[in-house]
Design a protein around this motif. Structure first.
Motif, short mmCIF file in Angstrom:
data_model
loop_
_atom_site.label_atom_id
_atom_site.label_comp_id
_atom_site.label_asym_id
_atom_site.label_seq_id
_atom_site.Cartn_x
_atom_site.Cartn_y
_atom_site.Cartn_z
N THR A 146 22.78 -16.41 -31.19
CA THR A 146 22.36 -16.47 -29.79
C THR A 146 22.26 -15.08 -29.19
O THR A 146 21.33 -14.78 -28.44
N LEU A 147 23.21 -14.21 -29.54
CA LEU A 147 23.14 -12.83 -29.07
C LEU A 147 21.85 -12.17 -29.55
O LEU A 147 21.15 -11.50 -28.77
N GLY A 148 21.54 -12.35 -30.84
CA GLY A 148 20.29 -11.80 -31.37
C GLY A 148 19.08 -12.41 -30.69
O GLY A 148 18.11 -11.71 -30.35
N GLY A 149 19.11 -13.73 -30.46
CA GLY A 149 17.99 -14.41 -29.82
C GLY A 149 17.80 -13.97 -28.39
O GLY A 149 16.66 -13.75 -27.93
N VAL A 150 18.89 -13.83 -27.65
CA VAL A 150 18.82 -13.39 -26.26
C VAL A 150 18.23 -11.98 -26.18
O VAL A 150 17.41 -11.68 -25.30
N SER A 151 18.63 -11.12 -27.10
CA SER A 151 18.09 -9.75 -27.12
C SER A 151 16.59 -9.77 -27.39
O SER A 151 15.83 -9.01 -26.78
N ARG A 152 16.16 -10.65 -28.27
CA ARG A 152 14.72 -10.75 -28.56
C ARG A 152 13.96 -11.29 -27.35
O ARG A 152 12.84 -10.85 -27.07
N ILE A 153 14.55 -12.25 -26.65
CA ILE A 153 13.91 -12.79 -25.46
C ILE A 153 13.74 -11.69 -24.42
O ILE A 153 12.68 -11.55 -23.80
N GLY A 154 14.79 -10.89 -24.23
CA GLY A 154 14.69 -9.79 -23.27
C GLY A 154 13.63 -8.79 -23.65
O GLY A 154 12.85 -8.34 -22.79
N THR A 155 13.58 -8.44 -24.93
CA THR A 155 12.57 -7.50 -25.40
C THR A 155 11.17 -8.06 -25.26
O THR A 155 10.19 -7.33 -25.06
N PHE A 156 11.05 -9.39 -25.35
CA PHE A 156 9.75 -10.06 -25.25
C PHE A 156 9.24 -10.07 -23.80
O PHE A 156 8.06 -9.79 -23.55
N ILE A 157 10.13 -10.40 -22.85
CA ILE A 157 9.66 -10.54 -21.46
C ILE A 157 9.68 -9.21 -20.71
O ILE A 157 8.99 -9.06 -19.70
N GLY A 158 10.44 -8.23 -21.23
CA GLY A 158 10.49 -6.94 -20.56
C GLY A 158 9.13 -6.29 -20.34
O GLY A 158 8.84 -5.81 -19.23
N PRO A 159 8.25 -6.28 -21.37
CA PRO A 159 6.94 -5.66 -21.17
C PRO A 159 6.10 -6.33 -20.08
O PRO A 159 5.31 -5.65 -19.41
N PHE A 160 6.26 -7.63 -19.89
CA PHE A 160 5.50 -8.32 -18.85
C PHE A 160 5.98 -7.89 -17.46
O PHE A 160 5.17 -7.67 -16.55
#
Length: 404
Positions: A146-160
């Motif tokens: 979940t920690l890894g997934g949450v970090s990926r979600i943040g990295t995904f939405i950050g550029p938007f």
């Protein structure tokens, strides 16, 4: 029925904010600036080569600072290391934004990116160590996935979010989003009460083993399971480069190339929790081996694709394989880490993983230069088969504290 004096059953949902909130905010801040670092360097007068080098400084800063990060975490503790790393990252991004405002700050931008990488190393190591000690072992893979997934979600939405800010204030807007995200992560880490370590680790006393001592005493793990982690990290890093390069090779326009990359990333984010559950209930090899095999097969198939649809299907397969491996590096590091010297062990573990992250694209570049892009992609896919082989041999044999 739970006795009145017994602690309540552990729930990941109950620790969601203190465990995962800072990681989400930090990743949003980092994700917001990643697409614009090279463009910022070019705007400040850098050549294409120098701009690429400045982007690379983030990864290099993280890689080389993993070992000092373990010492920082040992000295200041996990919570305050997380706070300091997030605050340091926010200040670095503030400096990067200022470099664009003054218009003559290429060196300031370069130093800022190196500091962002160093901050990420401290933040990630402290967060991993914290969860390793605060979460019961039977929930460990789910927590770290979940920690890894949450970090990926943040990295995904950050550029938007960064793109929205750029539309109003220009390219520096992405850095202001980054400052806000990392500063918010620091504030949240300060204000949210600490988790309680389930194994009483915080009460242990006595001198900590040295970094060298941990390296020597756990050399068998680093030279076996650690090699698998290095290969997995190289595979993951390469796949991020392969998809846009092959899309360009096929002549796809930037819109279609971005769509392929984005949909692959979306699949990546959807499967992290089920994979963690499988690791907790069936064993780590049930995810380690399939994930590396899937990514290896998909990368070998990429040179056979001839258009948008076929590349998209293979990219989705890569995203699925990478998604189910979310948290695998952290979970195995936690499994093999000792009670005493855990921070030092995790620093060495992350150093090996980041070596793979740096080396994977280098292998792709070298084989492509010597032969062709198709050969380079195929060589990258072979890393997946090699990693699967290492995990198949090593994981069932090595003893650690996770009992399947």
């Amino acid at each position: 029925m739970t006795p009145p004096d017994s602690p309540p059953p552990f729930s990941l949902r109950g620790i969601a904010v203190p465990a995962f909130g800072p990681a989400l905010l930090f990743s949003i801040g980092q994700g917001a600036i990643l697409p614009v670092v090279a463009l910022s360097a070019r705007e400040l007068g850098a050549s294409v080569a120098v701009a690429a080098l400045i982007v690379t400084l983030i990864g290099l800063g993280s890689w080389f600072f993993n070992l000092p990060a373990s010492m920082i975490t040992l000295k200041f503790g996990e919570r305050w290391s997380i706070v300091g790393a997030a605050a340091g990252g926010a200040l670095a991004l503030l400096a990067a934004g200022v470099s664009l405002v003054i218009g003559n700050g290429l060196w300031l931008l370069a130093v800022a990116m190196a500091v962002v990488g160093m901050s990420a190393a401290v933040f990630s190591l402290a967060r991993q160590k914290y969860l390793t000690e605060a979460v019961p072992v039977e929930f460990r893979a789910r927590a770290l996935s979940t920690l890894g997934g949450v970090s990926r979600i943040g990295t995904f939405i950050g550029p938007f979010i960064g793109a929205a800010a750029i539309a109003f204030v220009g390219i520096s807007g992405a850095y202001w989003v980054g400052v806000a995200g990392m500063a918010a992560a620091a504030v949240l880490a300060v204000t949210v009460p600490d988790l309680v370590a389930v194994d009483g680790s915080s009460a242990r006393t006595g001198p900590e083993p040295t970094l060298r001592g941990v390296a020597v005493s756990h050399a068998g793990v680093f030279l076996t399971a650690g090699i698998g982690i290095l290969l997995l990290s190289a595979l993951r890093a390469s796949r991020q480069v392969v998809i846009p390069l092959w899309a360009d090779h096929l002549g796809l326009d930037p819109t279609h190339a971005s769509l392929v990359y984005g949909l692959s990333g979306a699949i990546d984010m959807l499967v992290f929790y089920p994979a963690g559950k499988v690791m907790d209930r069936r064993g780590r090899q049930w995810v380690a081996i399939p994930s590396t095999l899937i990514m290896g097969v998909a990368l070998v198939l990429i040179p056979l694709t001839g258009g948008f649809t076929s590349l998209l299907l293979v990219a989705l397969l890569i995203g699925f394989g990478n998604g189910i491996s979310s948290g695998l590096v952290m979970t195995l590091g936690a499994d093999f880490s000792p009670d005493r010297g855990r921070g030092q062990f995790l620093g060495l573990w992350r150093f090996m993983a980041d070596a793979g992250t740096t080396g994977g694209p280098v292998l792709l570049s070298a084989v492509t230069a010597a032969a062709s892009l198709g050969a380079g992609v195929t060589a990258t896919g072979v890393l997946g088969f090699a990693a699967a082989g290492v995990f198949a041999v090593v994981l069932p044999r090595l003893r650690h504290r996770r009992n399947y």
